[in-house]
Each structure stands twice: as structure tokens, then as C-alpha cells.
Design an enzyme around this catalytic site. Structure first.
Site, PDB file in Angstrom:
ATOM      1  N   HIS A  10     -42.843 -83.742 -44.531  1.00 43.37           N
ATOM      2  CA  HIS A  10     -43.257 -84.342 -43.257  1.00 43.37           C
ATOM      3  C   HIS A  10     -42.463 -85.624 -43.077  1.00 43.37           C
ATOM      4  CE1 HIS A  10     -45.698 -86.649 -40.475  1.00 43.37           C
ATOM      5  NE2 HIS A  10     -46.169 -87.409 -41.429  1.00 43.37           N
ATOM      6  N   TYR A  22     -47.272 -90.015 -34.603  1.00 45.58           N
ATOM      7  CA  TYR A  22     -48.211 -91.109 -34.816  1.00 45.58           C
ATOM      8  C   TYR A  22     -47.410 -92.373 -35.143  1.00 45.58           C
ATOM      9  CZ  TYR A  22     -47.664 -90.189 -39.864  1.00 45.58           C
ATOM     10  OH  TYR A  22     -47.156 -89.996 -41.134  1.00 45.58           O
ATOM     11  N   ASP A  24     -77.769 -66.205 -45.846  1.00 44.74           N
ATOM     12  CA  ASP A  24     -78.852 -65.262 -45.601  1.00 44.74           C
ATOM     13  C   ASP A  24     -78.314 -63.856 -45.834  1.00 44.74           C
ATOM     14  OD1 ASP A  24     -77.239 -65.252 -43.314  1.00 44.74           O
ATOM     15  OD2 ASP A  24     -78.918 -64.918 -41.947  1.00 44.74           O
TER      16      ASP A  24
END
Length: 816
Positions: free
Chosen positions: A225, A250, A557
Site C-alpha cells: 500500500h 487519506y 440456533d
């Protein structure tokens, strides 16, 4: 009391945080080993930019990050600077998504606000405000200095007795009798073994190599990156971390320079051989490729014009870990007791993951639900090197994308298909994917049913005044109650399929449902101990029951069909249930995954008996085949196991057979011409009308049976795991809401101006003709008739608590 000898592999921020959390809980015989120096050991922590953005669609991931913020803030500014986080939108789609993100923040308890362009520019003066539509600001987000955080936590752990050993290269995981016994290391050219009762791999992108030593596939892909810094700027700032996700960028301040991270470039996977120990460079850093970064620099200058006065420099291609689904890897190896993972964990979630794993190791369970992160969540089909690489690369590409909750990965598909798949394609199925399975959500072949339903609705409301009709027949199909987001991956055909199920009979592909066989001497006693309800009933019976953890939280469940004295078939939720049962099974009990070699079709609707009875040798009368019973027989030429259960609230059966006979079973059921094919969109609507819970969405380990409305599945006087922790005194409850609009799930619920809960599942109820949402609310607001608001993309959606089930409360339809 004696404490286990524990070895952590990896002295990055995760290993240090885990040592701190464990020693705080009294486990002091802790050794942390790393092949590199302390504490810039050479992994991702050594170069990570340290962004901590808390808000995430996952409640679990948000809580990991929120704890990380709290813990690292307490360590001081050397470790964490709470500068805040700002995400800006430059497209209408992103601005809409930021409203959705604001809802997540409110649901999960993170203080946040939406800003106009002027507010964004006030926080980041370098912004070209004309490019910005708005922003999402979280004041408590911030910057973690990963090496300093690791060192500070290691110092605390050392004070409590932990050891940190640099220059120790792990060369083997030693085991005996299926249990880990130690870690083999080489240090200064010498080989030795560090004895251990528990080993935790927190080796970051080296995790796959360490996992192989333990015979474990670690589904993690290291990817490079890009990160670079601008040259010196006239401005000097300490504003919030800035994300420009529309361009996969960013930004953060470094004094008078701006750091720029980019996910806009091609995926750059890195093999384990390429990231071995290096003597001259940082193993986690590869050579910067300017040609990949140049487009991102141009995008950065467009948003922040002041960058044009400089040029980027100090660029790196830094390695990070990605998984096939974007979540961390937490849990114990299925074939080697005592070998645990804390992998694919970014700085953002490091302290939260460490706390959760420490809780599991010390007490047997985490206070935070971990099902999205548990190692054993992956199916065997999802563990091939090719799958791990392809999905890992795709997650890198999509890391900043606006993702719809139903949006599937595009490749590799199809991966797993039921035997019915060829017929489903012929019927024009719209497929989505889960756990690798292709699952039809509706069928184009049912468009004529939709057209007939529309005509019928128009006739029914011919005398209704125009102003009361809204959009012709659309309100009565749930179309006008769906906004743009709720309409994605959905079709009004689902309305026709739901009505056809309620009025006729439909075939639903239930093959993706995990099927487990438990057999052998003592299998009944084993399942009695594992589950909440009484499954020790006579052969031919089916029981709905729950798996709980030690604190009474709902792990899953199940439907348990007793086929013989010592043989049971279980309908489960996924691989986590298989792993849980396998780990707890005594030696004489066999736990076997039936799913790959079998298939299942749900035949449901008031005409289900009419359809199947003419094709089978079984007596399907209500007197001879009761609800929650099971029998074996034939449908045409096909041997089947038939369970009289229904997840849509209508008469019907689940029919199981071998995968080799599945297509023949479908064709046999289809040939009389009575049935239509139903998809998951109709299925979800029907099950919500009946109030049937979906584990992992409506309830998790954070909830007990009584507050989830499942107290009926707990047998009084029966001993089972979690029994001692259960209480019927509850402070919250899962309840149905009837709304004015279809929402998506995870939205905050408000009452009297404050946030009081959040939505779990939602759909349009085509039978009750109302949008439905299930939500967790305080017990004092859980009474039918209570009015609340759902915040949906920043809009107020009025809702009212309703009595459940909304459809057929007397259970007359399902027991006819």
C-alpha cells in the site's frame, strides 16, 4: 492457581497489546518473541501511518476501534493524538453514504456529526471547498504511533512478569497428541525450544508462514500500500485525519508536510518469500513505484491545491494484511489445541482485538461478539490459495468503496452451487452469494405473477380515492416504501413470490444451510449438554434449540432432528457451529459435515401437502406427520429425509437428499405444475412477518435467549453450557417495529430525542402490507404501541412497536 505458559509470536502492536491485556488479567508467564529488534520489529506496525477511524458497519469492529482509542489515549500523546477524523464527499453517492455512516456511529455509540463544506474547510483549510459536498467528522478519532504504543504496553506487561525476546526467529511449532507444546526458535545461530501451553500467532503478514508450521491455513494476503509525504508547505497543521474516499486517498499532517496514503493503485500482492528478514531494509517496506502513485498525487492536488507548490517524496510501498472478507482472524486452530491466531489486525483495532482474545483465553468468551472474526468461519472452499489471493486483492480495491450490504463479490463465481442451480438459471434467477454459495433472490420467470398481482391490487382498490392510493398499486407491493438503497439487489417480483407462497406453494433452495450429523454412543447426552432445549426425544422428532456460550450468550440456533437412537441431523448456521460441536465432542461421538454431499429444498405454502402427497409413499396427513416431526421415504424415485418445519410460517417440509439426486428431486416437484420458485428476498419478508430470528444479525453472543424472545427454546431443569449464567431478568428486548419506509438494518432508533437502540433486520411485509424492522430496545420501550423514530440516511422514519408475530399469531397456518 497455576497459569498457562503462553508464547506470543510477534512483538508488533498486536502482540504487545495482547501481552498487556493478559498480564493485567493475571497471566504472567508470557513470552513474546520476534525475529526483529524491539519494538520497530519490521512488521506493519513499524511503518503504519496510525490512522484510527472508529466508525464501521460492523458493531464489533467499531467497538474494537473505540476501545483502542480509549486505551491509547490513556497512554499519552506520545502514543496517541486525538486529532479527530474527517471524511469528505465529492460525489452525491458518497454524501449519501456519509449519512448512512452517521447512522452507524449513532447506533454503536460513537459521537459524530455531518458538516457542510464550510465546516470541512474550517477543519482542513487546504481543502478546495468547491469540490466538497459535505463531510463526516468524529472528534475522538486520531493518530496512533504504533511503535510507541507497542513499547508502552510492553513495558507494562514486563512489569507484571512478561518477557520480550528480540532476534528470535520462529522455525517450528511443536506439538504432541494434538496439542501445542512449544515454539522452536533460532537465536544467534542457536536452536532452542520455548515450552508453551498456549501459543498465539500475532505475526502479522508473516502469519501464513507461522500457520504452516502448525499445519494451519491462515487466509491472509499481504499487499503493498503506497504512502508518501509532500514537500514542505507554507501552512503547518495538526488538523484531523482526512479521508477522500472518492479517490481512495487519506491525508495526515507531519509538521509542515502532508502524508498521503493511496488505495487507488493496482493490487500488489507479496509472497511470504518476498518478506523474509532483511539486514539492510525494513521487511515491511518495498521500493516505491512512482508510476503507481502519480495519478493519486494529481487527485490529491485537485482536492488540496496547496500541494501543487511541492512534490511528493519519501514514498514507500508498505505491506499490510488483507483477508477474503476484510475481517481479522481470531481463534484457535481446529486441529491443534492451544494454537491461536490474532492476525490481519490493523492498528485501528489492535487494542480491541487484544482485549477480546485475552478475555477468551482467560474466561472462555469475549464480551464483544466475535462471530465475524472467528478463524473457523471460513468454509473449506474458501481456503484455497487462489481464493485467498483473489478475494484479498478485491478487498484492497474496495477498501474505500461505497458497498451495499447485499453487494456480492464478482469473482470467483460461481464457486458453490446446489444441484438445483441449472433449473434456477433457466428460471432467470438473480443470484447473490454467501459462504461461497450462489443463492437466488428472485426469479424473472415470476414476472407474470407480479403482473397478475398488480392487476389484482388495482381491482381491490378501484374505489379508493386517488389521493389515498399514492403510486397506483405500488404501495401495496412495497415499492413506494423503498428508497434507492433499499431497492438495490431487490425486485418487486419478490412480492409475487411471497404472495404465491402464502396462497399456493413455492420451492426454496435451502442447500446453503449447514447440515451436520452427530452420531455414535453418547450422542444424545452430548447434544443435551450442548443445547438449551430437550433434544433427547424419540426418533422422528425435531427440536428447535440454541447453543450458548459460558455466559449464556447465543452462539447459534439449531434444528435437531433425531433420526435414530444415536444419530442426529442438525440444521446449523455455518462452520462456526461445526467447529464448536467438534471441539466439545467426546471420543465416541462423531461430528460430520453433511453439507457438501447433500441438498435441501423447502416446499412451503398451503398447497404443499397437495403437491408432495401425490409424489410420495409417506403419509403427510397432519395426524400422521406432525409439525416438528421427521420421516424418511421417497418423492418419486428420490430417497428423502422430510422434516416438517417451516421458516416462512406456512405448511410444508424441508426435503433432503443426496447431491446426486437433487436435480431429479427438483424436477419431480416441478412437474405437476403447482409450485413456483421462491428467492431469498421473499423468504426474508416472510420470516420477518413470522418473527423468526436470524442468528448473527438479530441476535449474537451479546444477547441471551430471554431478551431475544427465544425463552421457549430453554428447557427448565436441564443442564447445559451457559445454564448457570442465564437470568430471566432483562433490561432490553428484540421487538418488531412497523414503519412507514423500508430500512436497511443497523440504523439507530430514537425516542424522546435520544438514541435508545438499533435496527437488526428489515424488509417489507407483503402479507401485512407494512415495512417491518426488528430492533433492540430498552425493556421499558418494548411494549406494543410505543412510538419511536428510525434515523435512516439522516431522515426520520416513524415506527411503532408491534405485537409479534405479525402474521398468524395462532400458528394455525403452519399446523394445518
Amino acid at each position: 492457581m497455576s497459569r498457562p505458559r503462553l508464547v506470543i509470536v510477534g512483538a508488533g502492536i498486536v502482540g504487545c497489546a495482547l501481552a498487556d491485556e493478559l498480564t493485567e488479567r493475571g497471566w504472567t508467564d508470557v513470552t513474546v518473541v520476534d525475529q526483529g529488534p524491539l519494538f520497530a520489529a519490521g512488521g506493519s506496525s513499524s511503518h503504519a501511518p496510525g490512522l484510527v477511524f472508529q466508525t464501521n458497519p460492523s458493531k464489533t469492529m467499531t467497538e474494537f476501534a473505540a476501545y483502542t482509542v480509549r486505551k491509547y489515549t490513556a497512554l499519552g500523546e506520545r502514543c496517541f493524538r486525538q486529532v479527530g477524523g474527517l471524511e469528505v464527499a465529492t460525489t452525491p453517492e458518497r454524501w449519501t453514504d456519509l449519512h448512512r455512516k452517521q447512522g452507524w456511529a449513532e447506533s454503536w455509540g460513537v459521537e459524530a456529526r455531518l458538516l457542510d463544506p464550510a465546516g470541512c474547510a474550517e477543519l482542513w483549510p487546504l481543502l478546495d471547498r468547491d469540490k466538497v459536498l459535505g463531510g463526516f467528522h468524529v472528534p475522538s478519532d486520531g493518530l496512533a504511533t504504533a511503535v510507541a504504543c507497542g513499547e508502552a504496553q510492553a513495558a507494562r506487561a514486563t512489569e507484571r512478569g512478561a518477557r520480550f525476546l528480540a532476534g528470535h526467529t520462529v522455525v517450528g511449532i511443536e506439538a504432541r497428541g494434538g496439542r501445542v507444546t512449544g515454539v522452536a526458535v533460532v537465536t544467534s545461530g542457536e536452536y532452542r525450544t520455548i515450552p508453551a501451553d498456549v501459543v498465539v500467532c500475532a505475526a502479522g503478514f508473516w502469519g501464513p508462514s507461522i500457520g504452516r508450521m502448525a499445519g494451519l491455513t491462515v487466509p491472509l494476503l499481504p499487499l503493498a500500500h503506497q504512502y508518501a509525504r509532500s514537500g514542505p508547505l507554507a501552512a503547518k497543521g495538526e488538523g484531523p485525519i482526512l479521508r477522500h474516499q472518492d479517490r481512495d486517498l487519506y491525508f495526515r499532517w507531519h509538521g509542515d508536510r502532508v502524508g498521503i496514503g493511496s488505495y487507488a493503485h493496482r493490487p500488489m500482492p507479496v509472497t511470504q518469500d518476498e518478506i523474509g528478514p532483511k539486514s539492510t531494509t525494513m521487511p515491511s517496506v518495498q521500493a516505491f513505484t512512482e508510476e503507481d502513485f502519480d495519478p493519486s498525487w494529481r487527485d490529491a492536488v485537485e482536492l488540496l491545491p496547496a500541494l501543487a507548490e511541492s512534490k511528493y517524496e519519501d514514498g514507500i510501498n508498505g505491506i499490510f494484511s488483507f483477508t477474503p472478507d476484510g475481517f481479522p482472524l481470531i481463534g484457535e486452530a481446529p486441529q491443534l489445541d492451544g494454537f491461536w491466531l490474532a492476525e490481519a489486525v490493523w492498528v485501528t483495532h489492535s487494542a480491541g482485538v487484544a482485549r477480546a482474545l485475552a478475555e477468551v483465553l482467560v474466561t472462555g468468551r469475549s464480551e464483544i461478539d466475535l462471530h465475524e472474526c472467528e478463524l473457523s468461519r471460513f468454509e473449506q472452499a474458501q481456503l484455497s490459495p487462489a481464493f485467498i489471493e483473489e478475494r484479498g486483492k478485491q478487498n484492497f480495491v474496495e477498501v474505500y468503496d461505497v458497498i451495499h450490504p447485499l453487494q456480492p463479490m464478482e469473482s470467483p463465481r460461481p464457486l458453490r452451487t446446489s444441484p438445483f442451480h441449472p433449473r434456477q438459471r433457466e428460471l432467470g434467477a438473480y443470484f447473490l452469494e454467501a459462504a461461497g454459495w450462489e443463492r437466488p433472490h428472485w426469479f424473472e420467470a415470476n414476472v407474470p405473477l407480479l403482473e397478475r398481482l398488480v392487476r389484482r391490487r388495482r381491482d381491490e382498490f378501484a374505489d379508493v380515492p386517488e389521493e389515498a392510493k399514492g403510486m397506483a398499486a405500488e404501495p401495496f407491493l412495497g415499492v413506494s416504501q423503498r428508497g434507492e438503497w433499499a431497492s438495490r439487489h431487490w425486485s418487486p417480483v419478490a412480492a409475487a413470490e411471497a404472495h404465491a407462497t402464502r396462497e399456493g406453494v413455492a420451492l426454496y433452495d435451502m442447500t446453503p444451510l449447514k447440515r451436520i450429523e452427530v452420531s455414535g454412543p453418547g450422542s444424545a447426552a452430548f447434544l443435551q449438554r450442548m443445547t438449551t432445549n430437550n433434544v433427547d426425544r424419540k426418533p422422528g422428532s425435531v427440536t428447535y434449540t440454541l447453543l450458548l456460550d459460558a455466559k449464556g450468550g447465543i452462539r447459534s440456533d439449531l434444528t435437531v432432528a433425531r433420526l435414530a437412537e444415536d444419530r442426529f441431523q442438525i440444521g446449523a448456521n455455518g462452520n462456526l457451529d461445526l467447529d464448536w460441536l467438534t471441539r466439545h465432542a467426546p471420543g465416541a461421538v462423531r461430528v460430520h459435515d453433511l453439507t457438501p454431499g447433500t441438498c435441501c429444498v423447502g416446499v412451503w405454502g398451503p398447497r404443499a401437502r397437495e403437491l408432495v402427497q401425490g409424489l410420495t409413499d409417506m403419509d403427510l396427513s397432519h395426524e400422521n406427520f406432525r409439525y416438528f416431526g421427521c420421516k424418511s421415504g421417497y418423492v418419486g424415485h428420490v430417497p428423502v429425509l422430510a422434516l416438517r418445519v417451516s421458516y416462512v410460517g406456512e405448511l410444508g417440509w424441508e426435503l433432503y437428499t443426496g447431491a446426486d439426486m437433487g436435480l431429479k428431486l427438483w424436477d419431480t416437484l416441478w412437474e405437476p405444475g403447482l409450485a413456483i420458485a421462491g428467492g431469498r428476498a421473499a423468504f426474508n419478508s416472510l420470516r420477518l412477518e413470522k418473527g423468526y430470528r436470524l442468528w448473527g444479525v438479530d441476535m449474537t453472543t451479546e444477547h441471551n435467549p430471554y431478551e431475544a424472545g427465544l425463552g421457549f427454546a430453554v428447557k427448565e431443569g436441564k443442564d447445559f453450557i451457559g445454564r448457570d449464567a442465564l437470568t430471566t431478568e432483562i433490561t432490553r428486548k428484540l421487538v418488531p417495529l412497523v414503519c412507514t419506509e423500508v430500512v436497511m438494518g443497523k440504523e439507530p432508533v430514537r425516542h424522546a430525542g435520544r438514541t435508545v437502540g438499533h435496527v437488526t433486520s428489515a424488509s417489507y411485509g407483503h402479507t401485512v402490507r407494512r415495512p417491518i424492522a426488528y430492533a433492540w430496545l430498552p425493556i421499558e420501550l418494548a411494549e406494543p404501541g410505543t412510538h419511536v423514530d428510525i434515523s435512516y440516511f439522516g431522515r426520520r422514519v416513524p415506527a411503532e412497536v408491534a405485537a409479534e408475530p405479525l402474521y398468524d399469531p395462532g400458528m394455525e397456518k403452519i399446523r394445518r
